[in-house]
Motif scaffolding. Structure first.
Motif, short mmCIF file in Angstrom:
data_model
loop_
_atom_site.label_atom_id
_atom_site.label_comp_id
_atom_site.label_asym_id
_atom_site.label_seq_id
_atom_site.Cartn_x
_atom_site.Cartn_y
_atom_site.Cartn_z
N VAL A 1 44.87 50.84 43.71
CA VAL A 1 44.76 49.68 44.64
C VAL A 1 43.46 49.38 45.18
N ILE A 2 42.44 50.33 45.53
CA ILE A 2 41.08 50.16 45.75
C ILE A 2 40.42 49.54 44.52
N GLU A 3 40.66 49.92 43.27
CA GLU A 3 40.07 49.49 41.99
C GLU A 3 40.31 48.11 42.12
N VAL A 4 41.53 47.62 42.25
CA VAL A 4 41.87 46.00 42.14
C VAL A 4 41.02 45.26 43.31
N ILE A 5 41.02 45.92 44.37
CA ILE A 5 40.39 45.35 45.59
C ILE A 5 38.79 45.21 45.18
N GLN B 1 44.10 35.66 45.03
CA GLN B 1 43.53 36.27 43.70
C GLN B 1 44.01 37.75 43.84
N LEU B 2 43.72 38.45 44.98
CA LEU B 2 44.11 39.84 44.98
C LEU B 2 45.66 39.85 45.04
N LEU B 3 46.29 39.05 45.54
CA LEU B 3 47.92 39.21 45.87
C LEU B 3 48.33 39.07 44.34
N THR B 4 47.82 37.93 43.28
CA THR B 4 48.18 37.98 42.06
C THR B 4 48.07 38.95 41.02
N GLU B 5 46.76 39.61 41.51
CA GLU B 5 46.21 40.78 40.62
C GLU B 5 47.03 42.00 41.05
N LEU B 6 47.46 42.22 42.30
CA LEU B 6 48.21 43.42 42.75
C LEU B 6 49.59 43.26 42.04
N GLU B 7 50.28 42.08 42.18
CA GLU B 7 51.68 41.88 41.84
C GLU B 7 51.59 41.96 40.26
N LYS C 1 53.89 39.89 54.66
CA LYS C 1 53.64 41.24 54.72
C LYS C 1 52.26 41.52 54.02
N PHE C 2 51.98 40.86 53.08
CA PHE C 2 50.78 41.13 52.53
C PHE C 2 49.58 41.02 53.18
N SER C 3 49.90 39.79 54.10
CA SER C 3 48.66 39.42 55.02
C SER C 3 48.36 40.52 56.18
N LEU C 4 49.36 41.20 56.27
CA LEU C 4 49.38 42.23 57.61
C LEU C 4 48.76 43.59 56.99
N ALA C 5 48.92 43.82 55.63
CA ALA C 5 48.44 45.09 54.91
C ALA C 5 46.82 44.72 54.69
N ARG C 6 45.95 45.26 55.47
CA ARG C 6 44.76 45.18 55.73
C ARG C 6 43.74 46.18 55.20
N THR C 7 44.49 47.18 54.72
CA THR C 7 43.86 48.44 54.23
C THR C 7 44.37 48.80 52.69
N PRO C 8 43.66 49.29 51.81
CA PRO C 8 44.08 49.81 50.79
C PRO C 8 45.24 50.63 50.85
N ARG C 9 45.42 51.65 52.15
CA ARG C 9 46.52 52.35 52.11
C ARG C 9 47.84 51.47 52.56
N ALA C 10 47.78 50.61 53.19
CA ALA C 10 48.72 49.83 53.69
C ALA C 10 49.34 48.98 52.51
N LEU C 11 48.37 48.32 51.79
CA LEU C 11 48.70 47.61 50.46
C LEU C 11 49.40 48.75 49.37
N SER C 12 49.11 49.70 49.57
CA SER C 12 49.74 50.76 48.39
C SER C 12 51.00 51.15 48.91
N ALA C 13 51.03 51.31 50.37
CA ALA C 13 52.54 51.47 50.81
C ALA C 13 53.46 50.24 50.39
N LEU C 14 52.93 49.16 50.82
CA LEU C 14 53.76 47.90 50.39
C LEU C 14 53.92 47.79 49.18
N ILE C 15 53.06 48.15 48.17
CA ILE C 15 53.40 48.10 46.94
C ILE C 15 54.68 49.01 46.52
N GLN C 16 54.53 50.01 47.01
CA GLN C 16 55.46 51.13 46.73
C GLN C 16 57.03 50.88 47.23
#
Length: 76
Positions: free
Chosen positions: A8-12, A40-46, A57-72
């Motif tokens: 996730v950090i790599e994408v960010i 663009q980040l949202l699209t790339e992660l998806e 939920k994406f807008s509330l996930a402001r850290t790589p760890r939170a984004l990772s948990a959301l994706i999981q």
């Protein structure tokens, strides 16, 4: 499928032009990520993780760890 925070950090870093030294619990916007790049980040992660991330939920996930948990959560 476990989502590694490092991936996730790599994408960010790539999308946001941030230093690779960003940590899993750093607020990406405080670190210099542009809100203009958020879509663009949202699209790339998806695309990379083959998930659909709800905007609210994406807008509330402001850290790589939170984004990772959301994706999981969405991948399950």
């Amino acid at each position: 499928m476990a989502i590694e925070v490092e991936k996730v950090i790599e994408v960010i870093v790539t999308v946001g032009g941030l230093p690779a030294a960003i940590q899993p619990d750093d607020d990406i916007y405080d670190a210099g990520f542009s809100s203009i790049r958020a879509l663009q980040l949202l699209t790339e992660l998806e695309d990379k993780f083959n998930v659909t991330l709800p905007d609210d939920k994406f807008s509330l996930a402001r850290t790589p760890r939170a984004l990772s948990a959301l994706i999981q959560e969405r991948a399950s």
